[in-house]
Design a protein around this motif. Sequence first.
Motif, PDB file in Angstrom:
ATOM      1  N   UNK A  67       0.887  -1.200   0.049  1.00  0.00           N
ATOM      2  CA  UNK A  67      -0.025   0.102  -0.125  1.00  0.00           C
ATOM      3  C   UNK A  67       0.876   1.357  -0.027  1.00  0.00           C
ATOM      4  N   UNK A  68       2.084   1.046   0.913  1.00  0.00           N
ATOM      5  CA  UNK A  68       2.836   2.619   0.824  1.00  0.00           C
ATOM      6  C   UNK A  68       3.464   2.621  -0.710  1.00  0.00           C
ATOM      7  N   UNK A  69       3.907   1.344  -1.209  1.00  0.00           N
ATOM      8  CA  UNK A  69       4.548   1.751  -2.553  1.00  0.00           C
ATOM      9  C   UNK A  69       3.567   2.225  -3.621  1.00  0.00           C
ATOM     10  N   UNK A  70       2.397   1.637  -3.521  1.00  0.00           N
ATOM     11  CA  UNK A  70       1.346   1.980  -4.487  1.00  0.00           C
ATOM     12  C   UNK A  70       0.929   3.490  -4.219  1.00  0.00           C
ATOM     13  N   UNK A  71       0.870   4.036  -2.968  1.00  0.00           N
ATOM     14  CA  UNK A  71       0.359   5.350  -2.562  1.00  0.00           C
ATOM     15  C   UNK A  71       1.468   6.333  -3.209  1.00  0.00           C
ATOM     16  N   UNK A  72       2.697   6.027  -2.958  1.00  0.00           N
ATOM     17  CA  UNK A  72       3.688   6.667  -3.382  1.00  0.00           C
ATOM     18  C   UNK A  72       3.717   7.078  -4.934  1.00  0.00           C
ATOM     19  N   UNK A  73       3.665   5.884  -5.715  1.00  0.00           N
ATOM     20  CA  UNK A  73       3.328   5.971  -7.037  1.00  0.00           C
ATOM     21  C   UNK A  73       2.504   6.654  -7.420  1.00  0.00           C
ATOM     22  N   UNK A  81       1.016   7.231 -14.897  1.00  0.00           N
ATOM     23  CA  UNK A  81       0.516   5.904 -14.868  1.00  0.00           C
ATOM     24  C   UNK A  81      -0.372   5.663 -13.934  1.00  0.00           C
ATOM     25  N   UNK A  82      -1.142   4.457 -14.235  1.00  0.00           N
ATOM     26  CA  UNK A  82      -2.401   4.009 -13.366  1.00  0.00           C
ATOM     27  C   UNK A  82      -1.621   2.583 -12.884  1.00  0.00           C
ATOM     28  N   UNK A  83      -1.427   2.597 -11.471  1.00  0.00           N
ATOM     29  CA  UNK A  83      -0.738   1.325 -11.048  1.00  0.00           C
ATOM     30  C   UNK A  83      -1.844   0.320 -10.693  1.00  0.00           C
ATOM     31  N   UNK A  84      -1.764  -0.911 -11.176  1.00  0.00           N
ATOM     32  CA  UNK A  84      -2.512  -2.112 -11.178  1.00  0.00           C
ATOM     33  C   UNK A  84      -2.066  -2.921 -10.003  1.00  0.00           C
ATOM     34  N   UNK A  85      -0.673  -3.250  -9.669  1.00  0.00           N
ATOM     35  CA  UNK A  85      -0.500  -4.083  -8.928  1.00  0.00           C
ATOM     36  C   UNK A  85       1.047  -3.738  -8.643  1.00  0.00           C
ATOM     37  N   UNK A  86       1.228  -4.082  -7.409  1.00  0.00           N
ATOM     38  CA  UNK A  86       2.750  -4.036  -6.945  1.00  0.00           C
ATOM     39  C   UNK A  86       3.045  -5.475  -6.055  1.00  0.00           C
ATOM     40  N   UNK A  87       4.206  -5.960  -6.346  1.00  0.00           N
ATOM     41  CA  UNK A  87       4.696  -6.968  -5.448  1.00  0.00           C
ATOM     42  C   UNK A  87       5.843  -6.866  -5.161  1.00  0.00           C
ATOM     43  N   UNK A  88       6.101  -6.970  -3.546  1.00  0.00           N
ATOM     44  CA  UNK A  88       7.510  -6.971  -3.173  1.00  0.00           C
ATOM     45  C   UNK A  88       7.927  -8.035  -2.218  1.00  0.00           C
ATOM     46  N   UNK A 102      -0.321   0.918 -16.254  1.00  0.00           N
ATOM     47  CA  UNK A 102      -0.907   1.289 -17.530  1.00  0.00           C
ATOM     48  C   UNK A 102      -0.530   2.833 -17.706  1.00  0.00           C
ATOM     49  N   UNK A 103       0.291   3.134 -18.735  1.00  0.00           N
ATOM     50  CA  UNK A 103       0.537   4.483 -19.223  1.00  0.00           C
ATOM     51  C   UNK A 103      -0.690   5.044 -19.599  1.00  0.00           C
ATOM     52  N   UNK A 104      -0.611   6.166 -18.947  1.00  0.00           N
ATOM     53  CA  UNK A 104      -1.925   6.981 -19.369  1.00  0.00           C
ATOM     54  C   UNK A 104      -2.136   7.437 -20.741  1.00  0.00           C
TER      55      UNK A 104
END
Length: 119
Positions: A67-73, A81-88, A102-104
């Motif tokens: 959630x932290x990474x997705x929020x910062x992006x 960009x539109x972030x769909x998923x982040x895996x760490x 997805x690039x806007x």
Amino acid sequence: MSLAFPFRIDARGRSAEVFGDDHIRDMIEQVLFTVPGERVNRPDFGCGLLQLTFAPNNDALSAAVQMTVQGALQQWLGELIEVEAVTVQCDDATLNVTVQYITRMDRDRQLARYAKELA
């Protein structure tokens, strides 16, 4: 055209340049691996991902990091960009991050993988 990250000299002896999707990948890497407070004129830039690598590995931390990474992006690159998923994942001394977005501009789905040595 933008300067490559990390900064380097190209074969012509000039500052290396990147274009389009490569530039977006460079910007994602900067957000992921910049510690908040590291940039003088933007003290809140980054997501602090590297600060969490030695915390206990459990489901709660994994969800918080995602959630932290997705929020910062979204905060710093939401116009691009539109972030769909982040895996760490942390494997031994390597932090592996996968970002699906997805690039806007052209609505292309992209997958970017980053690995950072921790030792």
